[in-house]
Design a protein around this motif. Structure first.
Motif, PDB file in Angstrom:
ATOM      1  N   VAL A 144       0.828  -1.207   0.000  1.00  0.00           N
ATOM      2  CA  VAL A 144       0.000   0.000   0.000  1.00  0.00           C
ATOM      3  C   VAL A 144       0.863   1.258   0.000  1.00  0.00           C
ATOM      4  CG1 VAL A 144      -1.583   1.343   1.449  1.00  0.00           C
ATOM      5  CG2 VAL A 144      -2.071  -1.053   0.955  1.00  0.00           C
ATOM      6  N   VAL A 145       1.873   1.300   0.851  1.00  0.00           N
ATOM      7  CA  VAL A 145       2.751   2.479   0.910  1.00  0.00           C
ATOM      8  C   VAL A 145       3.489   2.645  -0.412  1.00  0.00           C
ATOM      9  CG1 VAL A 145       4.806   3.447   2.030  1.00  0.00           C
ATOM     10  CG2 VAL A 145       2.949   2.504   3.422  1.00  0.00           C
ATOM     11  N   ALA A 146       3.991   1.559  -0.974  1.00  0.00           N
ATOM     12  CA  ALA A 146       4.699   1.644  -2.263  1.00  0.00           C
ATOM     13  C   ALA A 146       3.783   2.184  -3.356  1.00  0.00           C
ATOM     14  CB  ALA A 146       5.250   0.274  -2.652  1.00  0.00           C
ATOM     15  N   ARG A 147       2.556   1.707  -3.405  1.00  0.00           N
ATOM     16  CA  ARG A 147       1.603   2.188  -4.422  1.00  0.00           C
ATOM     17  C   ARG A 147       1.234   3.645  -4.194  1.00  0.00           C
ATOM     18  NH1 ARG A 147      -3.314  -1.555  -5.604  1.00  0.00           N
ATOM     19  NH2 ARG A 147      -3.583   0.071  -7.171  1.00  0.00           N
ATOM     20  N   ALA A 148       1.035   4.035  -2.930  1.00  0.00           N
ATOM     21  CA  ALA A 148       0.689   5.433  -2.637  1.00  0.00           C
ATOM     22  C   ALA A 148       1.839   6.358  -3.009  1.00  0.00           C
ATOM     23  CB  ALA A 148       0.312   5.590  -1.167  1.00  0.00           C
TER      24      ALA A 148
END
Length: 165
Positions: A144-148
Motif C-alpha cells: 500500500v505504501v509503495a503504491r501510494a
C-alpha cells in the motif's frame, strides 16, 4: 421533565453494562494498548513513518486504542483508499473534517508541515479488534505504501511515467 413511565428495565440494563465495563476497563485497556503497540512497531519498520501524538513522546499519556501516523511521500487519501480495498479501516482525520481535502489544523498546530499532515492516518482499535486485524495490516502495508508513493510521484510528474517503474 416530561410525564410518563420511566424505563426502569433500560436503566437497570445500563447500570449492569456499566458495571461490566468498569470491571474490565483496566484489562481491556491493556489488551487494546498491546495491539496498538504491536501495530506501531510494525508501522515504525517502514521507511518514512512517524508516530504522532503522545505515543511518539510518552507512551503513558497515549490512549490505548488510537495510533496516529504520518507516512512520508504519501497522501493520506491514497493510503486510505488502498487500505480500504484491502479490508483495513482507518481514517485520515476526525469526523468533523470528513470530506475536507486539506491538512488537519490540529496537526499543523502540533508543528507538522503540510505535506506530513496530509500523509497522516489514524488507526482506532477497540473491543472487536484482535491480533488477526494487526496481521492484516502487516500483510498489506508495504504494498500500500509503495503504491501510494508511486501515485504521488505520478501526480508530481503531471501524470508522466518517465523514470517511474
Amino acid at each position: 421533565l416530561r410525564s410518563g413511565t420511566q424505563d426502569v428495565a433500560a436503566a437497570a440494563g445500563m447500570a449492569a453494562a456499566l458495571r461490566v465495563a468498569v470491571d474490565r476497563r483496566d484489562s481491556e485497556a491493556a489488551r487494546v494498548g498491546a495491539l496498538r503497540d504491536r501495530l506501531a512497531a510494525l508501522l515504525s519498520g517502514i521507511d518514512g513513518v512517524r508516530i504522532n501524538g503522545a505515543l511518539g513522546r510518552d507512551r503513558a499519556l497515549a490512549l490505548p486504542g488510537v495510533l496516529h501516523v504520518s507516512i512520508a511521500g504519501c497522501e493520506g487519501d491514497s493510503l486510505l483508499m488502498l487500505l480500504d480495498a484491502k479490508g483495513v479501516e482507518c481514517s485520515t482525520g476526525s469526523a468533523c473534517t470528513a470530506g475536507v481535502a486539506a491538512a488537519s489544523h490540529v496537526l499543523l498546530a502540533m508543528g507538522l508541515d503540510t505535506a506530513t499532515a496530509r500523509g497522516s492516518l489514524r488507526f482506532s482499535l477497540g473491543a472487536d479488534n484482535t491480533d488477526d486485524d494487526v496481521d492484516v495490516v502487516a500483510d498489506v502495508i508495504g504494498e500500500v505504501v509503495a503504491r501510494a508513493r508511486a501515485a504521488g510521484l505520478l501526480s508530481a510528474a503531471g501524470g508522466r511515467t518517465e523514470g517511474i517503474s
